[in-house]
Motif scaffolding. Structure first.
Motif, PDB file in Angstrom:
ATOM      1  N   ALA A  10      -1.213   0.654  -7.326  1.00  0.00           N
ATOM      2  CA  ALA A  10      -0.810  -0.749  -7.205  1.00  0.00           C
ATOM      3  C   ALA A  10      -0.165  -1.182  -8.510  1.00  0.00           C
ATOM      4  O   ALA A  10      -0.578  -0.762  -9.594  1.00  0.00           O
ATOM      5  CB  ALA A  10      -2.013  -1.643  -6.884  1.00  0.00           C
ATOM      6  N   CYS A  11       0.846  -2.024  -8.399  1.00  0.00           N
ATOM      7  CA  CYS A  11       1.552  -2.509  -9.581  1.00  0.00           C
ATOM      8  C   CYS A  11       0.861  -3.762 -10.104  1.00  0.00           C
ATOM      9  O   CYS A  11      -0.145  -4.223  -9.554  1.00  0.00           O
ATOM     10  CB  CYS A  11       3.022  -2.791  -9.246  1.00  0.00           C
ATOM     11  SG  CYS A  11       3.251  -4.109  -8.044  1.00  0.00           S
ATOM     12  N   GLU A  12       1.427  -4.343 -11.147  1.00  0.00           N
ATOM     13  CA  GLU A  12       0.836  -5.539 -11.758  1.00  0.00           C
ATOM     14  C   GLU A  12       1.078  -6.798 -10.940  1.00  0.00           C
ATOM     15  O   GLU A  12       0.504  -7.833 -11.255  1.00  0.00           O
ATOM     16  CB  GLU A  12       1.408  -5.714 -13.165  1.00  0.00           C
ATOM     17  CG  GLU A  12       0.994  -4.604 -14.111  1.00  0.00           C
ATOM     18  CD  GLU A  12       1.674  -4.693 -15.462  1.00  0.00           C
ATOM     19  OE1 GLU A  12       0.966  -4.589 -16.493  1.00  0.00           O
ATOM     20  OE2 GLU A  12       2.908  -4.873 -15.492  1.00  0.00           O
ATOM     21  N   LEU A  13       1.909  -6.709  -9.896  1.00  0.00           N
ATOM     22  CA  LEU A  13       2.126  -7.838  -8.987  1.00  0.00           C
ATOM     23  C   LEU A  13       1.301  -7.718  -7.717  1.00  0.00           C
ATOM     24  O   LEU A  13       1.401  -8.586  -6.836  1.00  0.00           O
ATOM     25  CB  LEU A  13       3.616  -7.953  -8.624  1.00  0.00           C
ATOM     26  CG  LEU A  13       4.574  -8.156  -9.794  1.00  0.00           C
ATOM     27  CD1 LEU A  13       5.999  -8.282  -9.280  1.00  0.00           C
ATOM     28  CD2 LEU A  13       4.195  -9.390 -10.605  1.00  0.00           C
ATOM     29  N   VAL A  34       1.510   1.146 -13.355  1.00  0.00           N
ATOM     30  CA  VAL A  34       0.765   1.146 -12.094  1.00  0.00           C
ATOM     31  C   VAL A  34      -0.632   1.686 -12.352  1.00  0.00           C
ATOM     32  O   VAL A  34      -0.873   2.406 -13.327  1.00  0.00           O
ATOM     33  CB  VAL A  34       1.480   1.986 -11.018  1.00  0.00           C
ATOM     34  CG1 VAL A  34       2.806   1.364 -10.641  1.00  0.00           C
ATOM     35  CG2 VAL A  34       1.676   3.420 -11.461  1.00  0.00           C
ATOM     36  N   THR A  35      -1.558   1.325 -11.469  1.00  0.00           N
ATOM     37  CA  THR A  35      -2.957   1.730 -11.596  1.00  0.00           C
ATOM     38  C   THR A  35      -3.382   2.429 -10.313  1.00  0.00           C
ATOM     39  O   THR A  35      -3.143   1.909  -9.211  1.00  0.00           O
ATOM     40  CB  THR A  35      -3.862   0.513 -11.842  1.00  0.00           C
ATOM     41  OG1 THR A  35      -3.380  -0.210 -12.973  1.00  0.00           O
ATOM     42  CG2 THR A  35      -5.297   0.936 -12.089  1.00  0.00           C
ATOM     43  N   GLU A  36      -3.993   3.589 -10.451  1.00  0.00           N
ATOM     44  CA  GLU A  36      -4.496   4.298  -9.270  1.00  0.00           C
ATOM     45  C   GLU A  36      -5.763   3.615  -8.766  1.00  0.00           C
ATOM     46  O   GLU A  36      -6.687   3.338  -9.538  1.00  0.00           O
ATOM     47  CB  GLU A  36      -4.776   5.758  -9.628  1.00  0.00           C
ATOM     48  CG  GLU A  36      -5.126   6.613  -8.424  1.00  0.00           C
ATOM     49  CD  GLU A  36      -5.196   8.093  -8.763  1.00  0.00           C
ATOM     50  OE1 GLU A  36      -5.741   8.858  -7.953  1.00  0.00           O
ATOM     51  OE2 GLU A  36      -4.693   8.465  -9.848  1.00  0.00           O
ATOM     52  N   LEU A  37      -5.807   3.351  -7.462  1.00  0.00           N
ATOM     53  CA  LEU A  37      -6.885   2.566  -6.860  1.00  0.00           C
ATOM     54  C   LEU A  37      -8.026   3.472  -6.419  1.00  0.00           C
ATOM     55  O   LEU A  37      -7.811   4.581  -5.906  1.00  0.00           O
ATOM     56  CB  LEU A  37      -6.358   1.783  -5.663  1.00  0.00           C
ATOM     57  CG  LEU A  37      -5.226   0.786  -5.943  1.00  0.00           C
ATOM     58  CD1 LEU A  37      -4.827   0.079  -4.666  1.00  0.00           C
ATOM     59  CD2 LEU A  37      -5.614  -0.224  -7.009  1.00  0.00           C
ATOM     60  N   ARG A  38      -9.245   2.943  -6.597  1.00  0.00           N
ATOM     61  CA  ARG A  38     -10.453   3.594  -6.084  1.00  0.00           C
ATOM     62  C   ARG A  38     -10.885   2.837  -4.834  1.00  0.00           C
ATOM     63  O   ARG A  38     -11.500   1.769  -4.918  1.00  0.00           O
ATOM     64  CB  ARG A  38     -11.563   3.577  -7.131  1.00  0.00           C
ATOM     65  CG  ARG A  38     -11.237   4.373  -8.386  1.00  0.00           C
ATOM     66  CD  ARG A  38     -12.395   4.320  -9.357  1.00  0.00           C
ATOM     67  NE  ARG A  38     -12.120   5.070 -10.569  1.00  0.00           N
ATOM     68  CZ  ARG A  38     -12.977   5.162 -11.590  1.00  0.00           C
ATOM     69  NH1 ARG A  38     -14.159   4.555 -11.538  1.00  0.00           N
ATOM     70  NH2 ARG A  38     -12.660   5.859 -12.669  1.00  0.00           N
ATOM     71  N   TYR A  61      -8.012  -5.959  -7.245  1.00  0.00           N
ATOM     72  CA  TYR A  61      -8.448  -4.764  -7.967  1.00  0.00           C
ATOM     73  C   TYR A  61      -8.486  -5.060  -9.458  1.00  0.00           C
ATOM     74  O   TYR A  61      -7.907  -6.041  -9.939  1.00  0.00           O
ATOM     75  CB  TYR A  61      -7.525  -3.581  -7.669  1.00  0.00           C
ATOM     76  CG  TYR A  61      -6.211  -3.586  -8.409  1.00  0.00           C
ATOM     77  CD1 TYR A  61      -6.046  -2.895  -9.607  1.00  0.00           C
ATOM     78  CD2 TYR A  61      -5.113  -4.289  -7.911  1.00  0.00           C
ATOM     79  CE1 TYR A  61      -4.849  -2.900 -10.285  1.00  0.00           C
ATOM     80  CE2 TYR A  61      -3.904  -4.291  -8.573  1.00  0.00           C
ATOM     81  CZ  TYR A  61      -3.784  -3.592  -9.769  1.00  0.00           C
ATOM     82  OH  TYR A  61      -2.589  -3.610 -10.447  1.00  0.00           O
ATOM     83  N   LEU A  62      -9.177  -4.202 -10.189  1.00  0.00           N
ATOM     84  CA  LEU A  62      -9.349  -4.366 -11.634  1.00  0.00           C
ATOM     85  C   LEU A  62      -8.423  -3.384 -12.351  1.00  0.00           C
ATOM     86  O   LEU A  62      -8.410  -2.187 -12.044  1.00  0.00           O
ATOM     87  CB  LEU A  62     -10.798  -4.103 -12.046  1.00  0.00           C
ATOM     88  CG  LEU A  62     -11.856  -4.938 -11.318  1.00  0.00           C
ATOM     89  CD1 LEU A  62     -13.252  -4.548 -11.790  1.00  0.00           C
ATOM     90  CD2 LEU A  62     -11.636  -6.419 -11.539  1.00  0.00           C
ATOM     91  N   GLY A 116      -9.503   0.275 -11.759  1.00  0.00           N
ATOM     92  CA  GLY A 116      -8.850   0.532 -10.486  1.00  0.00           C
ATOM     93  C   GLY A 116      -9.727   0.329  -9.269  1.00  0.00           C
ATOM     94  O   GLY A 116      -9.290   0.628  -8.151  1.00  0.00           O
ATOM     95  N   CYS A 117     -10.948  -0.165  -9.431  1.00  0.00           N
ATOM     96  CA  CYS A 117     -11.837  -0.408  -8.287  1.00  0.00           C
ATOM     97  C   CYS A 117     -11.338  -1.622  -7.493  1.00  0.00           C
ATOM     98  O   CYS A 117     -10.872  -2.596  -8.076  1.00  0.00           O
ATOM     99  CB  CYS A 117     -13.259  -0.631  -8.762  1.00  0.00           C
ATOM    100  SG  CYS A 117     -13.984   0.805  -9.586  1.00  0.00           S
ATOM    101  N   VAL A 118     -11.488  -1.547  -6.159  1.00  0.00           N
ATOM    102  CA  VAL A 118     -10.990  -2.574  -5.254  1.00  0.00           C
ATOM    103  C   VAL A 118     -12.176  -3.294  -4.636  1.00  0.00           C
ATOM    104  O   VAL A 118     -13.118  -2.652  -4.141  1.00  0.00           O
ATOM    105  CB  VAL A 118     -10.094  -1.960  -4.159  1.00  0.00           C
ATOM    106  CG1 VAL A 118      -9.563  -3.040  -3.232  1.00  0.00           C
ATOM    107  CG2 VAL A 118      -8.936  -1.204  -4.788  1.00  0.00           C
ATOM    108  N   PHE A 119     -12.133  -4.645  -4.655  1.00  0.00           N
ATOM    109  CA  PHE A 119     -13.174  -5.488  -4.070  1.00  0.00           C
ATOM    110  C   PHE A 119     -12.514  -6.634  -3.318  1.00  0.00           C
ATOM    111  O   PHE A 119     -11.339  -6.945  -3.520  1.00  0.00           O
ATOM    112  CB  PHE A 119     -14.098  -6.071  -5.144  1.00  0.00           C
ATOM    113  CG  PHE A 119     -14.756  -5.052  -6.020  1.00  0.00           C
ATOM    114  CD1 PHE A 119     -15.887  -4.385  -5.603  1.00  0.00           C
ATOM    115  CD2 PHE A 119     -14.233  -4.750  -7.260  1.00  0.00           C
ATOM    116  CE1 PHE A 119     -16.488  -3.444  -6.397  1.00  0.00           C
ATOM    117  CE2 PHE A 119     -14.836  -3.809  -8.072  1.00  0.00           C
ATOM    118  CZ  PHE A 119     -15.962  -3.157  -7.641  1.00  0.00           C
ATOM    119  N   SER A 120     -13.300  -7.265  -2.482  1.00  0.00           N
ATOM    120  CA  SER A 120     -12.848  -8.504  -1.856  1.00  0.00           C
ATOM    121  C   SER A 120     -13.077  -9.653  -2.830  1.00  0.00           C
ATOM    122  O   SER A 120     -13.978  -9.611  -3.677  1.00  0.00           O
ATOM    123  CB  SER A 120     -13.604  -8.754  -0.551  1.00  0.00           C
ATOM    124  OG  SER A 120     -14.989  -8.900  -0.804  1.00  0.00           O
TER     125      SER A 120
END
Length: 305
Positions: free
Chosen positions: A50-53, A88-92, A136-137, A141-145
């Protein structure tokens, strides 16, 4: 004029009014945003970045875009702000156990639930289908609601325990207002990084110049009170005075020890040993012969005889 068959035309058939604005189907838009890559329009597959946007991409698509930046690609505008792979950041992502994927029927006789997603929030359990806001952080790169971050307020990531700040939280596929806010944050962050690099360069040059000056100037140990040459001469005199004492102690015991480094060498002729012991060395008078007594050596070859 036509219409001879008794047909009566209506007004909308004769008068052309303004065209209706076509509305985009919300369900189709959500499926496109959350299941397809923004750059290549292919199905998202791991590794997902994911990018910074807050836009989702396939990592291989981003790498191809960075290697081949051609102006012919119309979709390149969506990733124009990505200058390197560091942007970009790789997502978990957490897998959804209820998602079947391609395991279901492919005959078309089964209803496809568009609200069921591949990934879920690991804290609350909400599905990442676009109905709920996700983020995401940047640090891990962790993804949360967004609901999980609001209900469970913490300064540490819920899964990996990494510390984060408010600037590290980036909304995924947000509204126009969210994208504008994220863009301002991105620009400020990049300006700070540039200023930090510029300030580091003069500091490095100053450290190099200081090291050169310190090598040329004498150290503080050499600039102590008193003349350093006098102290060195005193230390040398002490060493020379201690050396004869040790030699005398060795001669009194009857053993000749190795002379200490820096001590003057003493001849065996001046020592108090017996004449028989002194005659073993070349410095004794018996070992010294005159020219008459010394033999004249002549070498002969086998051809002389």
């Amino acid at each position: 004029m036509g219409c001879d068959g008794g047909t009566i035309p209506k007004r909308h058939e004769l008068v052309k009014g303004p065209k209706k604005v076509e509305k985009v189907d919300k369900d189709a838009e959500l499926v496109a945003q959350w299941n397809y890559c923004t750059l290549s329009q292919e199905i998202l597959r791991r590794p997902i970045v994911a990018c910074e946007l807050g836009r989702l991409y396939n990592k291989d698509a981003v790498i191809e875009f960075l290697l081949d930046k051609s102006s012919e690609k119309a979709l390149g505008k969506a990733a124009s702000h990505i200058k390197s792979i560091k942007n970009v950041t790789e997502l978990r992502l957490s897998d959804n156990p209820a998602w079947e994927g391609d395991k279901g029927s492919t005959k078309g006789d089964k209803h496809d639930d568009l609200q069921r997603a591949r990934f879920i929030c690991p804290v609350v359990g909400l599905e990442m289908n676009g109905r709920h806001r996700f983020c995401y952080l940047r640090c891990c790169g962790c993804v949360f609601s967004e609901r999980a971050l609001k209900e469970i307020k913490a300064e540490v990531c819920h899964t990996c325990g990494a510390a984060f700040q408010e600037d590290d939280v980036i909304v995924l596929n947000g509204t126009k207002e969210d994208v504008e806010m994220l863009q301002t944050r991105m620009e400020e962050r990049r300006l700070r990084a540039k200023l930090g690099k510029k300030t580091k360069k003069p500091k490095a040059a100053e450290s190099v110049s200081k090291s050169d000056v310190s090598e040329e100037a004498p150290g503080p140990s050499k600039m102590k009170a008193g003349k350093p040459e006098e102290t060195s001469l005193d230390s040398r005199e002490k060493k020379t005075s201690s050396a004869p004492r040790s030699a005398a102690h060795g001669s009194s015991s009857g053993k000749v020890g190795k002379p200490l480094c820096g001590a003057p060498k003493r001849s065996i002729a001046d020592s108090g040993e017996s004449e028989a012991y002194k005659s073993l060395f070349t410095t004794h008078s018996s070992a010294k012969r005159s020219k008459e007594e010394s033999a004249h050596w002549v070498t002969h070859t086998s051809y002389c005889f």
